[in-house]
Design a protein around this motif. Structure first.
Motif, PDB file in Angstrom:
ATOM      1  N   GLY A 128       0.785  -1.237   0.000  1.00 55.65           N
ATOM      2  CA  GLY A 128       0.000   0.000   0.000  1.00 55.65           C
ATOM      3  C   GLY A 128       0.816   1.284   0.000  1.00 55.65           C
ATOM      4  O   GLY A 128       0.258   2.379   0.096  1.00 55.65           O
ATOM      5  N   LYS A 171      -5.808   2.908   0.893  1.00 57.52           N
ATOM      6  CA  LYS A 171      -4.659   2.693   1.786  1.00 57.52           C
ATOM      7  C   LYS A 171      -3.473   3.586   1.409  1.00 57.52           C
ATOM      8  O   LYS A 171      -2.699   3.998   2.272  1.00 57.52           O
ATOM      9  CB  LYS A 171      -4.266   1.222   1.861  1.00 57.52           C
ATOM     10  CG  LYS A 171      -3.976   0.525   0.547  1.00 57.52           C
ATOM     11  CD  LYS A 171      -3.685  -0.944   0.818  1.00 57.52           C
ATOM     12  CE  LYS A 171      -3.150  -1.646  -0.401  1.00 57.52           C
ATOM     13  NZ  LYS A 171      -3.979  -2.365  -1.240  1.00 57.52           N
ATOM     14  N   GLU A 172      -3.356   3.944   0.126  1.00 55.01           N
ATOM     15  CA  GLU A 172      -2.264   4.837  -0.294  1.00 55.01           C
ATOM     16  C   GLU A 172      -2.417   6.220   0.352  1.00 55.01           C
ATOM     17  O   GLU A 172      -1.447   6.819   0.789  1.00 55.01           O
ATOM     18  CB  GLU A 172      -2.259   5.021  -1.822  1.00 55.01           C
ATOM     19  CG  GLU A 172      -1.682   3.864  -2.611  1.00 55.01           C
ATOM     20  CD  GLU A 172      -2.684   2.753  -2.850  1.00 55.01           C
ATOM     21  OE1 GLU A 172      -3.836   2.867  -2.383  1.00 55.01           O
ATOM     22  OE2 GLU A 172      -2.304   1.754  -3.500  1.00 55.01           O
ATOM     23  N   ARG A 199      -1.313   6.585   3.852  1.00 57.62           N
ATOM     24  CA  ARG A 199       0.137   6.661   4.075  1.00 57.62           C
ATOM     25  C   ARG A 199       0.638   8.107   4.030  1.00 57.62           C
ATOM     26  O   ARG A 199       1.786   8.379   4.360  1.00 57.62           O
ATOM     27  CB  ARG A 199       0.870   5.872   2.989  1.00 57.62           C
ATOM     28  CG  ARG A 199       0.660   4.382   3.033  1.00 57.62           C
ATOM     29  CD  ARG A 199       1.355   3.786   4.247  1.00 57.62           C
ATOM     30  NE  ARG A 199       1.372   2.340   4.163  1.00 57.62           N
ATOM     31  CZ  ARG A 199       2.441   1.623   3.840  1.00 57.62           C
ATOM     32  NH1 ARG A 199       3.591   2.219   3.591  1.00 57.62           N
ATOM     33  NH2 ARG A 199       2.369   0.321   3.791  1.00 57.62           N
TER      34      ARG A 199
END
Ligand code: SAM
Ligand code: GLN
Length: 283
Positions: free
Chosen positions: A67, A202-203, A206
């Motif tokens: 991810g 999910k990226e 981050r």
């Protein structure tokens, strides 16, 4: 195994894990780990790939599968034709944000200020400030951020693009670090609702929370910025803020509350969505 076969295998791996741009992403990850450019990549497709090269690329692919955004793995992202160093301390510059730069460039042609001053609030990687400095060789740009780690990234980028003298980095909350009013205030503030961030890809999770989280209604930072903006703006000044299209009405209301007699408008992005709000003071 040759490079072409390895490329196909990595594409399949990424695709099975939901990476839609798997062809270009696998090419970029292979080129990054093998330190080769596009021409070298295409010229070596029939060459055998060593176990070491395979192992090193697999490590990058694994990070992507967990991810991590592609730009963090590669360590850079293009914005307004310039290459920016990025790491997980900064938002990855978005293509839609180029609209802020374009709008200011077209405005600057009609503004008669000798030494145009601009403040980029929440500069992150420095993308907006540095792109503007690059395009406007006379302008002075103040670039603020609450995150010292983001300012370290912006510092690397302003040096890489030779604009360190005209892009002044300032640490602090919103407009507070500015010592003098400016002609243009520009910002891509955090504007996601906290709940949107909880459900984001999910990226996106981050990326730094303080770059994206605009509070319960997504408007906390925009509100704070517009409240203080009148005392940081020269006469006949401009404010340009990136928004989420569905926030348009509310953001215009906030603008109206703080700038009663100003011209307020919105600008659409290439997807025909209201992406930028423009306040133009009349005295
Ligand atoms: N300008 C960059 C871009 O467009 O790619 C980054 C924009 S990111 C959406 C928002 C930035 O604002 C982050 O770098 C974050 O650290 C910063 N920020 C958040 N709250 C802030 C505040 N109260 N004062 C100054 N900067 C803030
Ligand atoms: N457009 C960003 C997103 O993807 C949000 C950027 C911001 O909060 N300024 O999600």
């Amino acid at each position: 195994m040759n490079l072409r076969e390895f490329w196909v295998a990595t594409k399949i791996q990424l695709s099975r894990n939901g990476v839609s741009e798997n062809s270009i992403e696998s090419e970029l990850l292979i080129r990054c780990s093998m330190r080769i450019n596009k021409e070298e990549f295409y010229a070596s497709l029939s060459d055998p790939i060593s176990n070491l090269q395979k192992h090193q690329t697999d490590q990058l692919i694994q990070r992507r599968l967990c991810g991590e955004p592609l730009a963090y793995i590669l360590g850079h992202r293009e914005f307004y034709g310039l290459d920016f160093f990025v790491n997980s301390n900064v938002l990855i510059p978005r293509q839609e944000t180029e609209l802020l730069v374009e709008t200011i460039l077209s405005l600057s042609r009609s503004i008669s200020a000798d030494n145009l001053t601009i403040a980029d609030i929440g500069t992150g990687s420095g993308a907006i400030a540095i792109a503007l400095a690059h395009q406007l060789p006379e302008a002075i740009i103040f670039a603020t951020d609450i995150s010292t780690k983001a300012l370290e990234v912006a510092d690397i980028n302003r040096r890489n693009h030779d604009v360190a003298e005209r892009v002044r980095l300032l640490h602090g909350n919103l407009l507070e670090p500015l010592n003098t009013p400016v002609d243009i205030i520009v910002s891509n503030p955090p504007y996601l609702k906290t709940s949107e961030l909880t459900h984001a890809a999910k990226e996106i999770k981050r990326e730094p929370t303080e770059a994206l989280d605009g509070g319960i209604d997504g408007l906390e930072t925009i509100n704070g910025l517009l409240k203080k903006a009148p005392s940081y703006l020269n006469n006949l000044g401009h404010i340009l803020i990136e928004i989420s299209p569905e926030q348009l009405k509310k953001v215009i209301q906030i603008c109206r509350t703080n700038f009663q007699s100003s011209k307020i408008s919105s600008i659409k992005d290439i997807q025909n969505l209201h992406r930028v709000v423009h306040v133009e003071t009349t005295d």
